[in-house]
Design an enzyme around this catalytic site. Structure first.
Site, PDB file in Angstrom:
ATOM      1  N   CYS A  86       0.831  -1.199   0.000  1.00 21.61           N
ATOM      2  CA  CYS A  86       0.000   0.000   0.000  1.00 21.61           C
ATOM      3  C   CYS A  86       0.872   1.259   0.000  1.00 21.61           C
ATOM      4  O   CYS A  86       1.536   1.530  -0.979  1.00 21.61           O
ATOM      5  CB  CYS A  86      -0.979  -0.049   1.176  1.00 21.61           C
ATOM      6  SG  CYS A  86      -2.399   1.016   0.931  1.00 21.61           S
ATOM      7  N   HIS A 203      -3.674  -5.832   0.957  1.00 18.42           N
ATOM      8  CA  HIS A 203      -3.081  -6.059   2.276  1.00 18.42           C
ATOM      9  C   HIS A 203      -3.130  -7.531   2.700  1.00 18.42           C
ATOM     10  O   HIS A 203      -4.098  -7.939   3.349  1.00 18.42           O
ATOM     11  CB  HIS A 203      -3.843  -5.246   3.326  1.00 18.42           C
ATOM     12  CG  HIS A 203      -3.608  -3.782   3.251  1.00 18.42           C
ATOM     13  ND1 HIS A 203      -2.579  -3.148   3.911  1.00 18.42           N
ATOM     14  CD2 HIS A 203      -4.278  -2.812   2.584  1.00 18.42           C
ATOM     15  CE1 HIS A 203      -2.618  -1.856   3.657  1.00 18.42           C
ATOM     16  NE2 HIS A 203      -3.641  -1.620   2.859  1.00 18.42           N
ATOM     17  N   GLU A 205      -1.602  -8.861   5.074  1.00 23.35           N
ATOM     18  CA  GLU A 205      -1.548  -8.940   6.544  1.00 23.35           C
ATOM     19  C   GLU A 205      -2.930  -8.793   7.172  1.00 23.35           C
ATOM     20  O   GLU A 205      -3.110  -9.090   8.346  1.00 23.35           O
ATOM     21  CB  GLU A 205      -0.564  -7.892   7.101  1.00 23.35           C
ATOM     22  CG  GLU A 205      -1.063  -6.449   7.165  1.00 23.35           C
ATOM     23  CD  GLU A 205      -0.945  -5.691   5.846  1.00 23.35           C
ATOM     24  OE1 GLU A 205      -0.769  -6.337   4.798  1.00 23.35           O
ATOM     25  OE2 GLU A 205      -1.055  -4.443   5.863  1.00 23.35           O
TER      26      GLU A 205
END
Lengths: 229, 73
Positions: A86, A203, A205
């Protein structure tokens, strides 16, 4: 596996990714403040998501001139693995460690939702645990994610298999309808020519444990773990 | 300013808004950013190179943006 997460003023995914790595790989990463110039060797350096310097001027532009970036550039040339997610991806393009640039989403909106990605190259340090063309469900959360590059660069990315993730639908159809932000060729993530620097807008994560609503990101971290150990 | 070849969705939105407000002859709008820099010098010739360097290195992204420099008294 020694991992560092760079913290810029305004980073906000640094803890999320630290948690995911600790959970999946068993080793807690170190945090490094962006003003550091000398730091020990790491196998992997992560530029996390967030809003470094409040996204002032252009996203990632001021962060790309942070004192730590010179050293990170040097280490990437020596083969250290670097990931930018990002805002991290924006910093990598602004610092010219990855080609192209990330522009404001075509619809001018901040898009925060889960999208589908196609794994276009599973022969990299972040994608080797995925199957080729595997479709994964991963969240995006950005305002400036429209990947842009010149025609020549796009050709190079294609010819050298540097496009790792593309936006698609749940059937793996890569079409403009399934392009959330107007990225050229639905590009969501690329690597450099050498294959040791990755940038991506989604993302992983945020989808690496059931509690968060998905586990499609686990293989991303397992790939890294396997590539390094 | 974004380069001519780059889609400018903000400019397009401004254009549509102007058209809908009755300014029918607006054909297209491109928008950008104005940065004012106050220098500790009076010689603009001497500083021109410096400002160009600022533009190339930090203030603009040469892949997607172009710039113009104007000196004011």
């Amino acid at each position: 596996m020694k991992v560092a997460i760079v913290v810029f003023p305004g980073s906000n995914c640094d803890r999320d990714i630290s948690w995911a790595i600790k959970n999946i790989c068993g080793k807690k990463p170190d945090y490094i403040w962006h003003k550091e110039k000398n730091f020990t060797n790491y196998d992997l350096i992560i530029l996390p998501g967030g809003f470094s310097y409040g996204d002032y001027l252009r996203c990632g532009a001021i962060g790309s001139h942070s004192p730590i970036m010179k050293e990170i550039k040097k280490r990437s040339q020596n083969g250290t693995k670097i990931i930018g997610i990002c805002n991290g991806f924006q910093i990598l393009t602004e610092s010219k460690m990855l080609p192209g640039s990330l522009l404001q989403n075509e619809n001018l909106k901040f898009i925060c939702k889960k999208i589908y990605l196609k794994v276009k190259n599973n022969n990299t340090f972040v994608s080797k645990k995925y199957k080729l063309n595997e479709i994964i469900n991963v969240p995006i959360a950005h305002m400036e994610g429209r990947y842009y590059c010149s025609k020549e660069t796009l050709k190079e990315l294609e010819n050298n298999n540097q496009i790792i993730f593309q936006y698609c639908n749940d059937n793996g159809n890569v079409k403009n309808n399934y392009n959330p932000n107007g990225s050229i060729m639905n590009i969501a993530g690329i690597v450099n020519l050498k294959g040791n620097v990755l940038g991506m807008m989604p993302h992983p994560e945020r989808c690496s444990e059931e509690l968060l609503g998905g586990e499609n990101g686990i293989k991303f971290f397992r790939s890294i773990f396997e590539s390094i150990n | 300013m974004l380069r001519d070849a780059i889609l400018d969705p903000q400019g397009n939105t401004i254009k549509k808004s102007l058209n809908s407000l009755g300014f029918k002859n607006v054909k297209s709008v491109r928008q950008g950013k104005l940065i004012e820099i106050d220098l500790n010098t009076s010689s603009s010739n001497k500083e021109k190179k410096n400002i160009e360097k600022m533009c190339e290195d930090v203030l603009t992204n040469s892949l997607t943006e172009k710039y113009k420099i104007k000196f004011l008294k």
